[in-house]
Design a protein around this motif. Sequence first.
Motif, short mmCIF file in Angstrom:
data_model
loop_
_atom_site.label_atom_id
_atom_site.label_comp_id
_atom_site.label_asym_id
_atom_site.label_seq_id
_atom_site.Cartn_x
_atom_site.Cartn_y
_atom_site.Cartn_z
N GLY A 36 37.43 -23.92 -5.01
CA GLY A 36 36.61 -22.74 -4.67
C GLY A 36 35.69 -22.55 -5.62
O GLY A 36 35.70 -22.81 -6.92
N LEU A 37 34.32 -21.84 -5.10
CA LEU A 37 33.33 -21.38 -6.01
C LEU A 37 33.76 -20.58 -6.98
O LEU A 37 34.70 -19.70 -6.55
CB LEU A 37 32.15 -21.13 -5.37
N PHE A 38 33.30 -20.30 -8.06
CA PHE A 38 33.52 -19.19 -8.95
C PHE A 38 32.19 -18.92 -9.94
O PHE A 38 31.07 -19.66 -9.90
CB PHE A 38 34.60 -19.36 -9.90
N VAL A 39 32.06 -17.64 -10.25
CA VAL A 39 30.79 -17.02 -11.00
C VAL A 39 31.21 -16.71 -12.31
O VAL A 39 30.49 -17.07 -13.29
CB VAL A 39 30.25 -16.05 -10.11
N GLU A 40 32.17 -15.84 -12.52
CA GLU A 40 32.63 -15.34 -13.85
C GLU A 40 33.04 -16.44 -14.82
O GLU A 40 34.11 -17.19 -14.26
CB GLU A 40 33.73 -14.21 -13.60
N GLY A 41 32.62 -16.75 -15.99
CA GLY A 41 32.89 -17.77 -16.65
C GLY A 41 32.26 -19.11 -16.33
O GLY A 41 32.62 -20.17 -17.08
N CYS A 42 31.52 -19.08 -15.13
CA CYS A 42 30.56 -20.62 -15.25
C CYS A 42 29.52 -20.83 -16.00
O CYS A 42 28.78 -19.93 -16.26
CB CYS A 42 29.96 -20.43 -13.62
N ALA A 43 29.69 -21.83 -16.58
CA ALA A 43 28.63 -22.11 -17.73
C ALA A 43 27.61 -23.08 -17.30
O ALA A 43 26.98 -23.55 -17.92
CB ALA A 43 29.48 -22.81 -18.94
N SER A 44 27.36 -23.12 -15.84
CA SER A 44 26.37 -24.04 -15.38
C SER A 44 25.03 -23.70 -15.61
O SER A 44 24.81 -22.29 -15.35
CB SER A 44 26.72 -24.11 -14.04
N PRO A 45 23.85 -24.50 -16.16
CA PRO A 45 22.57 -24.03 -16.20
C PRO A 45 22.03 -23.70 -14.65
O PRO A 45 20.88 -23.08 -14.90
CB PRO A 45 22.01 -24.89 -17.04
N VAL A 46 22.69 -24.10 -13.86
CA VAL A 46 22.23 -24.08 -12.50
C VAL A 46 22.97 -23.00 -11.60
O VAL A 46 22.63 -22.81 -10.39
CB VAL A 46 21.79 -25.46 -11.67
N GLY A 47 23.87 -22.38 -12.13
CA GLY A 47 24.69 -21.43 -11.60
C GLY A 47 25.74 -21.87 -10.55
O GLY A 47 25.86 -21.39 -9.66
#
Length: 179
Positions: A36-47
């Motif tokens: 599953g996708l997640f946002v909180e804690g995602c360290a991706s420079p492209v999100g």
Amino acid sequence: MRLLPTSLPTVALALVMSASASAKQCKTVDANLVSGLFVEGCASPVGFCTRGTVASGPLAGSFEFTALTAEQPNPASPVMFYTGTVVYTTKKGTVTVRDSGMFNANNGAFMEVQKVTEGTKNLKGFNGTLTSQGDGIFAVIGGLTQLIGFKGSVDGKICPPRRHDGRDAKDDDVDDDDR
């Protein structure tokens, strides 16, 4: 007519046996995965990050993907190319891979090649190449159909490090039946 030395078949047999013994050290990966996708804690420079589970085999456990780059060469096309890292967490340790792939934004289909770059605990020094492919999971949220995750598979081989004497390490580092 020149006859071959009688030791040649023995040398050939030894080479075949050595290669097959080495191949036994590698573990086949052939498992289903879901994420599953997640946002909180995602360290991706492209999100773009996902986390999920691998159902069985030597990578059974959880994983987290972090996209590092994303490029859409043709803005009229839904196809994007990306690179990233995946960290597989198992009972025996972690395996980190560097991956490159392509993603279709219309249907969520993805296909990627993963190169093992490092491991921890009993998986330290492992190497190998994996492929992963699958499709998007969509849900209607607020009246809009949105990508929420992925289902697919991961396949390939992971191999223990070579010992300093050139032979493979013992076969007890990872077990196909670990779940």
